[in-house]
Design an enzyme around this catalytic site. Structure first.
Site, mmCIF file in Angstrom:
data_model
loop_
_atom_site.group_PDB
_atom_site.id
_atom_site.type_symbol
_atom_site.label_atom_id
_atom_site.label_comp_id
_atom_site.label_asym_id
_atom_site.label_seq_id
_atom_site.Cartn_x
_atom_site.Cartn_y
_atom_site.Cartn_z
ATOM 1 N N GLN A 21 0.800 -1.226 0.000
ATOM 2 C CA GLN A 21 0.000 0.000 0.000
ATOM 3 C C GLN A 21 0.832 1.276 0.000
ATOM 4 O O GLN A 21 0.335 2.315 -0.418
ATOM 5 C CB GLN A 21 -0.952 -0.017 1.205
ATOM 6 C CG GLN A 21 -2.039 -1.077 1.050
ATOM 7 C CD GLN A 21 -2.977 -1.117 2.235
ATOM 8 O OE1 GLN A 21 -2.701 -1.777 3.229
ATOM 9 N NE2 GLN A 21 -4.083 -0.412 2.148
ATOM 10 N N HIS A 111 0.718 -9.486 4.425
ATOM 11 C CA HIS A 111 -0.378 -8.513 4.382
ATOM 12 C C HIS A 111 -0.930 -8.488 2.963
ATOM 13 O O HIS A 111 -0.586 -7.616 2.156
ATOM 14 C CB HIS A 111 0.118 -7.137 4.824
ATOM 15 C CG HIS A 111 -0.985 -6.169 5.157
ATOM 16 N ND1 HIS A 111 -0.993 -5.390 6.305
ATOM 17 C CD2 HIS A 111 -2.118 -5.848 4.510
ATOM 18 C CE1 HIS A 111 -2.083 -4.640 6.331
ATOM 19 N NE2 HIS A 111 -2.785 -4.895 5.237
ATOM 20 N N ASN A 155 -1.789 -10.639 8.596
ATOM 21 C CA ASN A 155 -2.760 -9.575 8.757
ATOM 22 C C ASN A 155 -4.111 -10.031 8.200
ATOM 23 O O ASN A 155 -4.197 -10.390 7.018
ATOM 24 C CB ASN A 155 -2.322 -8.313 7.993
ATOM 25 C CG ASN A 155 -3.398 -7.232 8.073
ATOM 26 O OD1 ASN A 155 -3.646 -6.668 9.136
ATOM 27 N ND2 ASN A 155 -4.078 -6.963 6.957
ATOM 28 N N GLU A 156 -5.120 -10.036 9.008
ATOM 29 C CA GLU A 156 -6.496 -10.313 8.593
ATOM 30 C C GLU A 156 -6.617 -11.497 7.630
ATOM 31 O O GLU A 156 -7.029 -11.315 6.467
ATOM 32 C CB GLU A 156 -7.105 -9.065 7.956
ATOM 33 C CG GLU A 156 -7.120 -7.865 8.859
ATOM 34 C CD GLU A 156 -7.958 -6.716 8.301
ATOM 35 O OE1 GLU A 156 -8.462 -6.823 7.170
ATOM 36 O OE2 GLU A 156 -8.132 -5.715 9.014
HETATM 37 C C1 BGC Z 1 -6.361 -3.741 6.105
HETATM 38 C C2 BGC Z 1 -5.686 -2.576 5.423
HETATM 39 C C3 BGC Z 1 -6.725 -1.645 4.856
HETATM 40 C C4 BGC Z 1 -7.595 -1.124 5.988
HETATM 41 C C5 BGC Z 1 -8.661 -0.134 5.577
HETATM 42 C C6 BGC Z 1 -7.570 -3.359 6.913
HETATM 43 O O1 BGC Z 1 -8.556 -4.290 6.680
HETATM 44 O O2 BGC Z 1 -5.437 -4.450 6.879
HETATM 45 O O3 BGC Z 1 -4.811 -3.057 4.459
HETATM 46 O O4 BGC Z 1 -6.153 -0.585 4.177
HETATM 47 O O5 BGC Z 1 -8.240 -2.213 6.585
HETATM 48 O O6 BGC Z 1 -9.592 -0.713 4.746
#
Ligand code: BGC
Length: 430
Positions: A21, A111, A155-156
């Site tokens: 990002q 990520h 991450n998520e």
């Molecule tokens: C993610 C980010 C994303 C942010 C805002 C999170 O779910 O880890 O990569 O930019 O939310 O949407």
């Protein structure tokens, strides 16, 4: 009043980014992707070249922690290959810059992006991603153990697996492949379990290593009390995106692989005739306003659910918690400040109620490439002017508000302006 006392002295006040990002110049599955606004991630914020300047900005923000991605595709050209020395040195230099100004790094290992050789082998559907990831982590930990003690493996995973195989938002853009969704989660959970053990065993450089995932938490509900079908769909969504994922990562003996739980908290999704009432689902802001739903440019905000969630995690897992992401996307800075303040009050209340929260990372340091939405979502503590080739950064009012929080450890507005003085540029690259 609960929520007004100072946060603990050793609390981490941070901000967060991810490699794809902000860095630019990555070669992964996002490189050729064109977002809804026509943008791509090829240059992004050019953090790849400008990290020293961005560390200076962090000192102006007064943060003492930075959650940053390390991009796997830069470091390994093939499965089990040695790490690329030049790229590793660049990350080492960034970590040294952070250290020089007293900013603690939390490194995110995955990520939403993969090396091309993982993608071409079927991504995380292929079980061979697990040993490949563990090998990468083993080598990286050995290289960075004296500089990093906070590790965030995935991450998520729920967002990643659902957007790749259920909702068609992320490459490879598949839809409704439930078996694939479950398989990806299972493989990532196994990779986390193995990598978590490696980190705890090998990363003992300066401080006791800490490792965990960052779980996105969306709570699902029905907008209308008596809409049974919406309650039913909400229950299924909760099971698929929250319970199933947490059980895979933290259930049974797997729990021992984590020393903390990272929580990314943005809000909730309420369903109305099977439709999620959130802007990312194409529902207009006017309609949401008419329905009395408060949103940023992406989700419904629900600060009241935040303290409840933290207490629930504390009861269920007994792990220390880091808020690995919270933020709001909007050009209305007053809205973002109110949103942040409301969530910090909830956080403080949860901590006063006995929840062990060790840090908060604001999403995001910079306006950046927001995946499918390109550059249209403004999350930055620093704004970035993407229409100018020089990509100038500018302090926002949210950034100023956050600086006051970081430097005073309270939500008081009487905080001194200025924060910590900018660091001498010890980390300019030669
Ligand atoms: C993610 C980010 C994303 C942010 C805002 C999170 O779910 O880890 O990569 O930019 O939310 O949407």
């Amino acid at each position: 009043m609960a929520g007004d006392s100072k946060f603990p002295e050793n609390f981490l006040w941070g901000t967060a980014t991810s490699a794809t990002q902000v860095e630019g110049h990555v070669v992964n599955e996002w490189t050729d992707y064109v977002a809804a606004d026509g943008g791509n991630c090829r240059v992004a914020c050019d953090h790849y070249h400008r990290y020293a300047e961005d560390v200076d900005w962090m000192t102006r923000l007064g943060v003492n922690a930075y959650r940053m991605g390390i991009e796997w595709s830069r470091l390994q050209a093939a499965p089990f290959a040695p790490l690329n020395r030049t790229e590793l040195d660049r990350y080492v230099h960034l970590l040294d810059c952070l250290k020089a100004v007293g900013i603690t790094p939390m490194v995110v290992l995955h990520h939403f992006s993969n090396p091309p050789w993982i993608t071409s082998a079927g991504g995380w559907l292929n079980p061979s991603a697990v040993p490949a990831f563990v090998d990468y982590v083993t080598k990286l930990v050995s290289a960075l153990k004296d500089r990093v003690y906070l590790w965030n493996t995935f991450n998520e995973p729920d967002t990643y697996a659902s957007l790749t195989y259920l909702l068609g938002g992320f490459p490879p853009f598949h839809k409704w492949r439930f078996a694939s969704y479950r398989k990806v989660i299972r493989h990532m959970a196994e990779a986390h379990a193995q990598a978590g053990r490696v980190i705890q065993r090998d990363s003992g450089g300066v401080k006791t290593p800490e490792v965990g995932i960052a779980k996105n938490w969306t709570s699902f509900g029905a907008f209308q009390t008596f809409a049974l079908w919406d309650h039913f769909l909400a229950a299924i969504s909760h099971h698929a995106f929250n319970r199933f994922v947490l059980n895979e990562f933290l259930g049974g003996r797997r729990r021992d692989a984590s020393t903390f739980l990272g929580v990314n908290y943005y809000g909730r999704a309420r369903l109305n005739h099977f439709q999620a009432l959130v802007p990312t689902n194409g529902v207009s802001t006017e309609r949401l306003k008419q329905l009395g739903i408060t949103c940023d440019d992406m989700f419904e905000r629900h600060p009241a659910g935040f303290a409840r969630l933290l207490k629930r995690f504390h009861r269920s897992y007994g792990l220390p918690i880091y808020i690995t992401e919270h933020g709001a996307a909007s050009t209305d800075e007053d809205f973002r400040i109110r949103d942040l303040m409301a969530h910090l009050h909830e956080l403080r209340a949860a901590m006063d109620g006995g929840v062990d929260v060790r840090g908060f990372f604001y999403w995001s340091l910079l306006d950046n490439f927001e995946w499918q939405f390109g550059y249209s979502k403004k999350f930055g503590l620093l704004s970035v002017d993407f229409s100018d080739d020089k990509l100038p950064r500018k302090m926002t009012r949210v950034g100023e508000f956050y600086r006051n929080v970081c430097t005073t450890r309270t939500m008081d507005q009487g905080a001194p302006p200025g924060g910590r003085p900018p660091s001498p540029s010890v980390c300019r690259r030669v």
